[in-house]
Design an enzyme around this catalytic site. Sequence first.
Site, PDB file in Angstrom:
ATOM      1  N   TRP A   1       5.955  -2.347  -9.107  1.00 26.98           N
ATOM      2  CA  TRP A   1       5.237  -2.753  -7.880  1.00 26.98           C
ATOM      3  C   TRP A   1       6.290  -3.198  -6.879  1.00 26.98           C
ATOM      4  CZ3 TRP A   1       0.410  -1.216  -8.640  1.00 26.98           C
ATOM      5  CH2 TRP A   1      -0.496  -1.377  -7.588  1.00 26.98           C
ATOM      6  N   ASP A   2       5.856  -3.622  -5.701  1.00 27.16           N
ATOM      7  CA  ASP A   2       6.865  -3.984  -4.688  1.00 27.16           C
ATOM      8  C   ASP A   2       7.427  -5.389  -4.893  1.00 27.16           C
ATOM      9  OD1 ASP A   2       4.605  -5.345  -3.867  1.00 27.16           O
ATOM     10  OD2 ASP A   2       4.535  -4.467  -1.850  1.00 27.16           O
ATOM     11  N   TRP A   3       7.020  -6.058  -5.976  1.00 30.04           N
ATOM     12  CA  TRP A   3       7.603  -7.358  -6.335  1.00 30.04           C
ATOM     13  C   TRP A   3       8.011  -7.401  -7.803  1.00 30.04           C
ATOM     14  CZ3 TRP A   3       4.096  -7.775  -9.955  1.00 30.04           C
ATOM     15  CH2 TRP A   3       2.764  -7.420  -9.685  1.00 30.04           C
TER      16      TRP A   3
ATOM     17  N   ASN B   1      -8.627  -3.715  -5.658  1.00 23.95           N
ATOM     18  CA  ASN B   1      -7.720  -4.210  -4.628  1.00 23.95           C
ATOM     19  C   ASN B   1      -7.333  -3.085  -3.670  1.00 23.95           C
ATOM     20  OD1 ASN B   1      -5.530  -6.163  -3.533  1.00 23.95           O
ATOM     21  ND2 ASN B   1      -4.371  -4.326  -4.041  1.00 23.95           N
ATOM     22  N   GLU B   2      -7.829  -3.158  -2.432  1.00 26.36           N
ATOM     23  CA  GLU B   2      -7.396  -2.336  -1.296  1.00 26.36           C
ATOM     24  C   GLU B   2      -7.761  -0.859  -1.388  1.00 26.36           C
ATOM     25  OE1 GLU B   2      -3.699  -5.142   0.246  1.00 26.36           O
ATOM     26  OE2 GLU B   2      -3.204  -3.178  -0.606  1.00 26.36           O
TER      27      GLU B   2
ATOM     28  N   GLU C   1      -5.408 -12.231   1.633  1.00 25.79           N
ATOM     29  CA  GLU C   1      -3.993 -11.914   1.395  1.00 25.79           C
ATOM     30  C   GLU C   1      -3.230 -12.027   2.702  1.00 25.79           C
ATOM     31  OE1 GLU C   1      -2.376  -8.448  -0.444  1.00 25.79           O
ATOM     32  OE2 GLU C   1      -3.887  -8.369  -2.029  1.00 25.79           O
TER      33      GLU C   1
END
Length: 835
Positions: free
Chosen positions: A146-148, A412-413, A510
Amino acid sequence: MFLQVAEATAGIIVIHIFTLSVSCVFLTLVKTNCILTVFDTYVFFCRKWQKVNLVFEGVDTVAQILLNNVTLGRTDNMFNRYSFDIARVIQEVNFVEVRFLSAVSYAAEQSRCHKAHSIPPACPPPVQQGECHVNFIRKEQCSFSWDWGPSFPTQGIWKDVRIEAYNHYHLIYFSITPFFVKNAQQWYLEVESIFDVVSSKPIAGLVTVNIPKLQTQQTFNVKLQPGEGSIVLLVNINKSAAVEAWWPNGHGKQTGYNMTTTFMMEAGCQIEKVSKVYFRTVELVQEPIPGSPGLSFYFRINGRPIFIKGSNWIPADSFQDRVTYDTLRLLLKSAADANMNALRVWGGGVYEQDEFYDICDEIGIMIWQDFMFACALYPTNQNYLESVRAEVSHQVRRLKSHPSIILWSGNNENEAAIAGNWFSIPAPDRGVYIKDYVTLYVKNIREIVLSEDKSRPFVASSPTNGLESVKEGWLSQDPYDTHYGDTHFYDYNSDCWNWTVYPRTRFASEYGFQSWPSFSTIEKVSSPEDWSYTSNFSLHRQHHEGGNIQMLQEIERHFKLPQSPDPVKKFKDMIYLTQVMQAQCIKTETEFYRFSQSEIINGEGHTMGALYWQLNDIWQAPSWASLEYGGKWKLLHYFAQNFFAPLLPVAYEDKGMLHIYSVSDFHEDHKLTLRVVVHAWSSLEPVCILAKEGVTVKAQSALPIYKESISDLLERCRNCTRKSCIVTFCLVGEDGFQSPTNYYFLSSLKDAVGLEKTQLSASVSQQDDTYIFVLQTTAIAPFVTLDVGSIKGRFSDNGFLMTEKKKVVVFYPWEPTSVEELESSLTLTSLLDVV
């Protein structure tokens, strides 16, 4: 039992479970190299049972289960519970084998086999260094990157394994759901029990429910039908008993009552179930607002509107077997200690373990629970849907007794992904994906949730326009419409100190900015050659495209960048500034959401929730988190303690006017004094002080209490300019009742005039189980930060503006330490220490 490994190759990992003689219950675990040899189990008397099940609470993810070389079945969903009847296969000496297939290979194969239409995205962005086709496997989505976080596609046995043996009937699920009847002013409980009945004939008996503290006891005649089925009992609570409701953190107690449910069946078997029962109602209110188009979006708990304050939760570790009760307790307690009352369990991780929700019940943290679908489209073939239906049914049955869970959310999204055409789907093909979306989230997930749990609201996605999305066929044209539902908002190009860039939304679920974790956290996983903002290590750990540059650009707007010739000092200064920047940005945005709760301006407002992204970290890297991997508080988390305080004065500037609002979560009004102090950067003595007495701070509201043009304020406080002075303010009452002291910068700190490098010092002493730090300064010091390296614990305050010569800060250790150890580890930093 936990057993998880990161996938190293695309091959098969085999887990051997050796079963020897005598009991059906004892399991031990041994781990050897890459091939995992697991436990001895005794099964001497199992042949006398009519039914013997081998139960896996969690298998990650694709595996074949064999007993004595006989295939029992296969697993393909990390979030499902699998039970295999082994009565006819079991022997005196047994050999259990679990053969794992590569999750990466399986996902790729499922994608190749899906001929109907493509299911994007195929792969994550290159910066994430991840694996492809994660949307084709029912597995922790972020485990492919993921981006984190990293790409660690784990596989193994990640939850308990056990043997269940029984003759007549067995209790599989047990849940308690409270309801309140307004007309009768009475609570009742829906007690649901799901059984597997082995007998070929119905089994009759008695069920007694007893809650001693509420003088409530009821007995029911029941009949269990053969096969798997449920009985639902309605238990009326004694009206003469005073029921204490469960309240979110900051709004009351989290009272629970011991309840015993006894099943006495004619077959001679007795089951006694001891539970904790809580009384709480929840409503998601979506109704017209006078003076505004659209609908409200807020939660009413026990009939009272509650402003939701908190963050978003991601998995606490890439390897779930490392997530202990203590890990969860530390992170969740840190959320409560920062005045949070809610967390959103994000849909790209896992449904958390039971202890997570138990702790949330205990400390009053409400949970917005996503189902595990995130930032992707998903297949809807029959096998996939059957697996998802089993997953959703299992998870709702497992979790619905928890008062902390206040909402089910489908994904989510993913509504936003289709509405915003994230995956460049041609217009003629859009209908296919809309149909898939409705099939998965509405006709399957929503249908099961509404069937299993009638006590909580459900939304199909986040962000969503709520009822407006439903009206538009479950996919709104603009899921980010501020007049409906919730929004996610990220902007790395604007000035984060400028409140006007933020959406005046109904609910901010968020939003966030990145920062680096502390040097002591980074140091554990790096070498001296890595200690540079532009090192290969720093680039490798940053999984958000352009993230390191974005942080620099945001810092440059208001601070001077580090220029130290010492590369390590320069790196530490950069870490400090990223944390200062992140804390200040999210402070500004959160305070905007909080002071927007009681107003409608140009048709927008009534903001009733602020959940910043994100609470915790999955590894040691730059991210949006306020808690580092291991639990250390970043400056943002210390700031959250203040910007989520139950009583807070908040300032903003509009067209040269300084506005101060009182924000209160209290259930009653208060008469207080607003104290406004103007300081010159060059002196610890205030330039001028204003005390406005008799200020009415309204309960659960945000209302204006002070307004003055900044030019008039500066003129009144002589020798002050925007660059040379700062404004601080607080609300004060009797008997020490006081809000945190807040501040408003009149200019960027890189332009501040009169700000001098201070001499900071600290003395440390022990007081019972805590340590007292007495700080001294010779000048006003912005963003004073105490750091004790790797010593585990937290301070009572940090990253603060020091406007007085002395300040006392308390350190709460999480492990044994000493005055000497704290003194030798202490680093004191303020803004002008950055060179």
